[in-house]
Write an enzyme that holds these catalytic residues in place. Structure first.
Site, mmCIF file in Angstrom:
data_model
loop_
_atom_site.group_PDB
_atom_site.id
_atom_site.type_symbol
_atom_site.label_atom_id
_atom_site.label_comp_id
_atom_site.label_asym_id
_atom_site.label_seq_id
_atom_site.Cartn_x
_atom_site.Cartn_y
_atom_site.Cartn_z
ATOM 1 N N ILE A 327 0.847 -1.193 0.000
ATOM 2 C CA ILE A 327 0.000 0.000 0.000
ATOM 3 C C ILE A 327 0.882 1.243 0.000
ATOM 4 O O ILE A 327 2.036 1.212 0.416
ATOM 5 C CB ILE A 327 -0.970 0.009 1.194
ATOM 6 C CG1 ILE A 327 -0.237 -0.178 2.526
ATOM 7 C CG2 ILE A 327 -2.022 -1.081 1.022
ATOM 8 C CD1 ILE A 327 -1.159 -0.171 3.736
ATOM 9 N N GLU A 328 0.305 2.339 -0.496
ATOM 10 C CA GLU A 328 1.112 3.516 -0.795
ATOM 11 C C GLU A 328 1.741 4.159 0.435
ATOM 12 O O GLU A 328 2.773 4.817 0.333
ATOM 13 C CB GLU A 328 0.284 4.554 -1.552
ATOM 14 C CG GLU A 328 -0.877 5.138 -0.798
ATOM 15 C CD GLU A 328 -1.733 6.036 -1.694
ATOM 16 O OE1 GLU A 328 -1.811 7.242 -1.401
ATOM 17 O OE2 GLU A 328 -2.312 5.547 -2.679
ATOM 18 N N GLN A 329 1.143 3.981 1.608
ATOM 19 C CA GLN A 329 1.736 4.559 2.811
ATOM 20 C C GLN A 329 3.039 3.866 3.189
ATOM 21 O O GLN A 329 3.821 4.412 3.968
ATOM 22 C CB GLN A 329 0.749 4.500 3.975
ATOM 23 C CG GLN A 329 -0.402 5.485 3.873
ATOM 24 C CD GLN A 329 -1.467 5.061 2.880
ATOM 25 O OE1 GLN A 329 -1.454 3.938 2.347
ATOM 26 N NE2 GLN A 329 -2.422 5.939 2.637
ATOM 27 N N GLY A 330 3.269 2.649 2.652
ATOM 28 C CA GLY A 330 4.571 2.023 2.829
ATOM 29 C C GLY A 330 4.583 0.612 3.371
ATOM 30 O O GLY A 330 5.619 -0.054 3.315
ATOM 31 N N SER A 354 7.283 6.026 1.955
ATOM 32 C CA SER A 354 6.339 6.210 0.848
ATOM 33 C C SER A 354 6.996 6.608 -0.469
ATOM 34 O O SER A 354 6.610 6.094 -1.527
ATOM 35 C CB SER A 354 5.284 7.258 1.230
ATOM 36 O OG SER A 354 4.394 6.744 2.178
#
Length: 537
Positions: A327-330, A354
């Site tokens: 996921i984009e938050q990491g 990120s």
């Protein structure tokens, strides 16, 4: 010497006309106390005035963490540039920032989150800006809206189309922050920052470098301060040489509606039986069908919406661990969380900053992405970023454009139209009342994903709804599967604004999707990767 100061002292450091970069992701990692102090200073003194704020991912969640709404004041904000924005339910009052945007009070822009991190990196290295293909033929492209969210933004473009080495590119000039505000868990007296209670690292390091290397200042909000030398150097994510000042908020929330959950920060692992499995309903039917598109041993990105439930489908089917979620938050691996905690994961394998997660996405290094849609256009384009009649419900595109730019396979999921009354009986879909709002439209209001560019790049695009499955082809959108109990003409073809192609071997969706029991999901194993192309000297 300690760098600790009070929030009001930190707010006093922000000059009029400053460019301020804020590290956050909705409620996750939001330096809320610092933003509140800036707003309070403005209310008391009228300063700082005319600041520009940069938000690679939204600041605030409208659910106890106000974030950007603390400073959404006329005279305080001059311009805002965000990868995404706080949103709220359609029944609630819109966030203050949305009132300013829709009222055309300030220029507002929506730049893809990954590109915004790239812009910070370029500013830190004193390079001119970012050349990228991300966003071509979408609302990001100057041939469309050029990232502008309102009329005020159209007067000062933030992106250009340029020719370089015989090819067209999008060019985003670097923007240099005068102030960067980051958040962490612990700071020592020297300003070294650790993130042991955070659910993600986000982009604090890159944002801090952009300010520091250009003569700006960096302010960190933390839960606590410890003695210099007591932090393990491998745990420090932002070194003290980049941090000028530290403020303390011992009550800062870990993420939306969550004061602290050690499973979110990877300090403990939750037993799998503590994760909620989706109840049987129409959304679960769709999520199950999406799961059938996956392969074992693959890395798959998840977006908000119906697809966020797919990891729970795999868990229920005994397939947990067959897919690595990113996921984009990491977060990498584990179980991505739902609802207010979306953007966090429990039991993660790793946390990437990120900006580097977005580099992974932009380069198409992953296997598939599972995303939602608000509208699907005749050419296969998708809108998730704008609905004129509900502007504050859509939060901007976030990392959607970065993720879809080169993704090899994308599965979009959603309801076929809006407002239909649906049921399931005897393993069949029942449409009790048809929806009033068509979602398959001749032209989407906002192009967040370009169907034309997907065809040019040979991307594998699937659309999964409760009543059918569709594929994007060079000739148009092809209906490949239909739900049991559905009338092709009445329930599908008549509910689209444009003609759908119908496969000669049109199939009926797996009947097991429409029953409460697990479907016996078996994922094919992804073939081993091989080097593509030939290397040349």
């Amino acid at each position: 010497m300690s760098k600790h100061i009070t929030p009001s002292q930190a707010a006093d450091l922000i000059p009029d006309g400053a460019v301020v970069s804020v590290s956050s992701s909705s409620g996750l990692g939001c330096p809320d106390l610092m933003l509140k102090a800036i707003g309070e200073r403005f209310e008391a003194t009228g300063h700082p005035r005319d600041i520009t704020t940069l938000h690679p991912i939204a600041a605030g969640d409208m659910s106890g963490i106000k974030g950007i709404d603390h400073i959404a004041r006329k005279g305080l904000l001059k311009r805002i540039i965000g990868g995404s924005y706080p949103s709220g339910p359609s029944t609630a009052e819109p966030p203050l920032i949305w009132r300013m945007i829709s009222g055309n009070e300030i220029p507002a822009y929506n730049i893809p989150s990954g590109v915004m991190f790239d812009m910070h990196r370029e500013a830190a290295a004193k390079r001119p800006g970012v050349l990228t293909k991300v966003g071509m033929d979408t609302f990001v492209d100057p041939k469309r809206q050029g990232c502008a969210m309102n009329a005020a933004a159209q007067e000062t473009p933030v992106v250009k189309r340029v020719s370089f080495e015989g090819d067209d590119w999008l060019y985003f000039p670097a923007i240099t922050p005068d102030v960067t505000i980051v958040r962490a868990t612990t700071a020592d007296e020297h300003g070294n920052l650790t993130y042991e209670h955070e659910g993600a690292y986000l982009g604090g390091l890159d944002q801090a470098l952009a300010a520091r290397n250009n003569g700006g200042i960096v302010i960190a909000q933390v839960k606590r301060i410890t003695k210099q030398g007591s932090l393990k150097p491998h745990d420090v994510r932002v070194p003290g040489m980049l941090v000028d000042y530290v403020i303390v908020d011992p009550e800062q929330k870990q993420t939306t509606q969550t004061l602290y959950d050690p499973a979110i920060s990877g300090e403990i692992f939750r037993p799998l039986d503590t994760f909620r499995v989706p109840e049987f309903n129409i959304q679960k039917v769709i999520a199950r069908r999406v799961a059938q598109e996956l392969q074992a041993n693959s890395c798959v990105n998840l977006g908000f919406g119906i697809s966020a439930n797919v990891p729970r489908i795999l868990m229920e089917e005994g397939q947990h661990g067959a897919v690595t979620w990113v996921i984009e938050q990491g977060a990498v691996g584990g179980v991505p969380l739902l609802d207010f905690a979306f953007g966090c994961a429990s039991n993660a394998d790793a946390y990437m900053p990120s900006p580097y997660q977005f580099t992974y996405f932009q380069g198409g290094g992953f296997d598939a992405s599972l995303l939602s849609f608000l509208e699907i256009g005749r050419d296969g384009s998708v809108n998730v970023s704008k609905l004129s009649f509900r502007p504050h419900v859509t939060a901007g595109a976030g990392g959607f454009v970065d993720i879809t730019a080169r993704a090899r396979k994308i599965v979009f999921s959603g309801m076929f139209n809006a407002g239909a009354k649906l049921g399931i009986a005897d393993g069949k879909l029942v449409i009790e009342k048809e929806g009033k709002l068509k979602k398959l439209v001749n032209e989407v209001e906002h192009v967040t994903f370009s169907g034309r560019r997907a065809i040019e790049q040979g991307q594998d695009i699937t659309y999964v709804t409760e009543r059918c499955v569709m594929k994007l082809t060079p000739d148009g959108i092809l209906l490949s599967e239909i739900a049991p109990g559905i009338d092709l003409q009445t329930h599908i073809l008549d509910q689209s604004e444009f003609p759908l192609l119908v496969a000669k071997d049109l199939k009926v969706m797996d009947a097991r999707l429409f029953a409460e029991e697990p479907i016996g999901l078996s994922l094919p194993v992804k073939s081993a990767r091989v080097l593509e192309g030939t290397f040349h000297e």
